[in-house]
Design an enzyme around this catalytic site. Structure first.
Site, mmCIF file in Angstrom:
data_model
loop_
_atom_site.group_PDB
_atom_site.id
_atom_site.type_symbol
_atom_site.label_atom_id
_atom_site.label_comp_id
_atom_site.label_asym_id
_atom_site.label_seq_id
_atom_site.Cartn_x
_atom_site.Cartn_y
_atom_site.Cartn_z
ATOM 1 N N LYS A 287 0.933 -1.301 0.212
ATOM 2 C CA LYS A 287 -0.027 -0.145 -0.005
ATOM 3 C C LYS A 287 0.898 1.386 -0.206
ATOM 4 O O LYS A 287 1.512 1.541 0.842
ATOM 5 C CB LYS A 287 -0.797 -0.110 1.149
ATOM 6 C CG LYS A 287 -1.995 1.206 1.149
ATOM 7 C CD LYS A 287 -2.391 1.444 2.636
ATOM 8 C CE LYS A 287 -1.736 2.525 3.357
ATOM 9 N NZ LYS A 287 -1.477 3.719 2.813
ATOM 10 N N GLY B 215 3.578 4.584 13.306
ATOM 11 C CA GLY B 215 4.298 3.108 13.468
ATOM 12 C C GLY B 215 3.584 2.672 15.010
ATOM 13 O O GLY B 215 3.670 1.441 15.013
ATOM 14 N N GLU C 175 10.658 1.153 10.496
ATOM 15 C CA GLU C 175 11.322 2.111 10.195
ATOM 16 C C GLU C 175 10.663 3.642 10.359
ATOM 17 O O GLU C 175 10.018 3.937 9.438
ATOM 18 C CB GLU C 175 11.764 1.962 8.775
ATOM 19 C CG GLU C 175 13.259 2.833 8.645
ATOM 20 C CD GLU C 175 13.133 4.065 7.891
ATOM 21 O OE1 GLU C 175 13.542 4.924 8.934
ATOM 22 O OE2 GLU C 175 12.927 4.271 6.885
ATOM 23 N N CYS D 261 14.240 10.414 5.780
ATOM 24 C CA CYS D 261 14.073 9.906 7.562
ATOM 25 C C CYS D 261 15.550 10.315 8.105
ATOM 26 O O CYS D 261 15.866 10.476 9.161
ATOM 27 C CB CYS D 261 13.682 8.608 7.448
ATOM 28 S SG CYS D 261 14.677 7.154 6.637
ATOM 29 N N GLU E 55 11.551 16.448 15.141
ATOM 30 C CA GLU E 55 11.843 16.153 13.501
ATOM 31 C C GLU E 55 11.088 16.969 12.410
ATOM 32 O O GLU E 55 9.811 16.808 12.505
ATOM 33 C CB GLU E 55 11.648 14.597 13.104
ATOM 34 C CG GLU E 55 12.053 14.368 11.434
ATOM 35 C CD GLU E 55 11.604 12.725 11.391
ATOM 36 O OE1 GLU E 55 12.308 12.337 10.557
ATOM 37 O OE2 GLU E 55 10.730 12.364 11.818
#
Length: 526
Positions: A196, A252, A269, A303, A400
């Site tokens: 997906k 996640g 990840e 990332c 981040e």
């Protein structure tokens, strides 16, 4: 820098802005795509608008799967599993053929990727080429049995068996590359896959599914697209035995929670707050370009991009000046325009987040050395921004940002810099910059993260090296034999004596046999 673009208004530090329209007309053939389920085209139960981030306007509609269609895709993958797992040679050949097909379609795929994600065409081409590299790498990796005993007392062997159906969920920043990071090892190990893509960037992945229909047996590789809650349904689906997710840490956690009841195998990840430490003996003039692109590649939507720089006070002014000059010279504009180095942010969420974090930093006393805000033009364009006079405790240092804004933090003591670099819940990557390799390597060894580089950032991003984060940056690893083995489970076979070769079981390779009269571990091929 010589370009045919005109400069954006905004004063010192503002990157040059390339003028142009959104998705080019040549894209029309890849804006009406279907899902791939059971080796055939499947229209969506609904539609999903795809936004060109260079214009902030919809330019295509992707199919949106409903729950019944997801069930169909999962059943197709389950049905294809038994035959696929048994033919190792066919799996190798299929991965090589898939790489050839995608390489032949690279120009069109790259154009589509630029239109939906925003990155410059050169970077889009590199992403597709990288995906092909991963397919070819895994076609050559072996999963050999490991013989741990073969003597008069008995025989013991460990094999790595596929898990079954893999649910793969890819992000929007590198949708093809990171999608195939999952697909290539999963298929090589003998699993089948339902992939997906992000609802922000579904088109190129759907195109990959269409291109690979003639290459892979029906049901082995399926692609479904759609908005939430499709990802949650996929992660929780009872036929999925392995979930592989790349994306934000908060998401996640939800994927992990959705997988717990069924005890699925999971790899995550996730995000990072990746530091770069510039030691006092570093030469700013020599390291500035590598550091700049380590932070601003793909507009900072990476990332493992540098998210914060700790520079010794002795080198601070020189480094800020050098980075600001690079930011001011960077060409910003639609990714399909020649000469563009930085495209738009991919979606309005990131555009607003970066704008908010820069504003918050300025409110808390940061000095804008370059850039500072959005470009006054359609689309999600933000100036490449360098901030100084900022400390830990300000959001853009602690969080981040995932965008083109880089905070520079001064330190006086290397031990303090290391403590600050480690003072986060994340631990994905880091880098150390110095003219003294031994000193830099010693400092690098003290950083708590999955990968650390010296005088480069992200140089270890290769198919043969493991990639994964510590703490909130993830669970498990991708890439290399370590990533391949994560799509398998070990099975131990113990017999009174060496068995005859079983169909589908590779023979022990030379060197696997232990010395006479004892037992010893064999080796797993890289």
């Amino acid at each position: 820098m010589t370009t045919t673009t005109e400069s954006a208004a905004g004063g010192p530090g503002t990157g040059a802005a390339a003028r142009g329209t959104g998705a080019p007309g040549a894209l029309a053939a890849l804006t009406e795509l279907s899902m791939t389920v059971g080796g055939a085209a499947l229209a969506g139960a609904g539609g999903l608008e795809v936004i060109d981030p260079a214009t902030a306007e919809a330019f295509a509609t992707a199919p949106a799967a409903d729950r019944d269609q997801l069930d169909t895709a999962m059943a197709a993958a389950q049905g294809a599993f038994d035959a696929w797992r048994r033919d190792d040679d066919a799996r190798r050949a299929a991965l090589l053929a898939a790489a050839d097909v995608l390489a032949a379609a690279l120009p069109t795929l790259a154009t589509t990727l630029t239109a939906e994600q925003g990155k410059p065409l050169a970077e889009a081409r590199a992403e597709i080429a990288g995906a092909c590299l991963w397919l070819r790498y895994y076609a050559g990796v072996e999963l050999r049995p490991e013989v741990v005993q073969d003597d008069s007392r008995g025989y013991a062997r460990i094999t790595r068996n596929p898990l079954g159906v893999v649910a793969a969920i890819a992000p929007w920043n590198f949708p093809v590359a990171l999608g195939l990071w999952k697909v290539a090892p999963a298929l090589r190990a003998g699993n089948t896959v339902v992939l997906k893509p992000s609802p922000d960037t579904p088109l190129t992945t759907l195109a990959v599914g269409e291109l690979l229909r003639p290459v892979l047996p029906a049901g082995v590789f399926n692609v479904v697209s759609g908005p939430d809650p499709l990802g949650a349904w996929l992660a929780a689906h009872p036929l999925a035995r392995r979930v592989s997710f790349t994306g934000a840490t908060a998401t996640g956690r939800k994927v992990l929670a959705a997988s717990v009841d069924d005890l699925k195998r999971v790899s995550l990840e996730l995000g990072g707050n990746d530091p770069a430490i510039v030691l006092p003996d570093a030469d700013p003039a020599r390291i500035a370009e590598g550091l700049f692109w380590g932070a601003f590649r793909n507009n900072g939507q990476f990332c493992l991009a540098v998210k914060r720089v700790y520079v010794h006070r002795r080198r601070h002014a020189e480094l800020v000046e050098a980075l600001a000059a690079l930011a001011g010279a960077a060409v910003v504009g639609p990714g399909h325009v020649d000469g563009v180095q930085l495209g738009p942010l991919t979606n309005v969420r990131q555009f607003r987040r970066v704008t908010e974090l820069v504003g918050d930093a300025v409110h808390h006393g940061a000095t804008v050395a370059a850039g500072g805000g959005p470009l006054d033009r359609p689309g999600y364009f933000h100036e490449p921004t360098v901030l100084t006079g900022v400390e830990d405790g300000v959001r853009i240092v602690d969080e981040e940002q995932f965008g083109p804004a880089l905070p520079i933090v001064v330190y006086d003591d290397v031990d303090d810099a290391v403590a600050r670099a480690n003072g986060t819940s994340f631990g994905l990557t880091a880098s150390v910059w110095s003219s003294d390799l031994d000193h830099a390597t010693a400092v690098a060894a003290r950083l708590d993260c999955g990968q650390v580089c010296v005088n480069a950032h992200g140089a270890g991003l290769r198919p043969d090296l493991p990639f994964g984060g510590h703490r909130w940056s993830g669970l498990g690893v991708e890439n290399g034999r370590w990533g391949l083995e994560s799509f398998t489970e070990p099975q131990v076979l113990v017999t009174p004596a060496r068995p005859a070769a079983n169909p589908g079981t590779p023979p022990a390779a030379p060197g696997d046999e232990p010395p006479a009269g004892g037992s010893a571990p064999g080796e797993t091929a890289p």
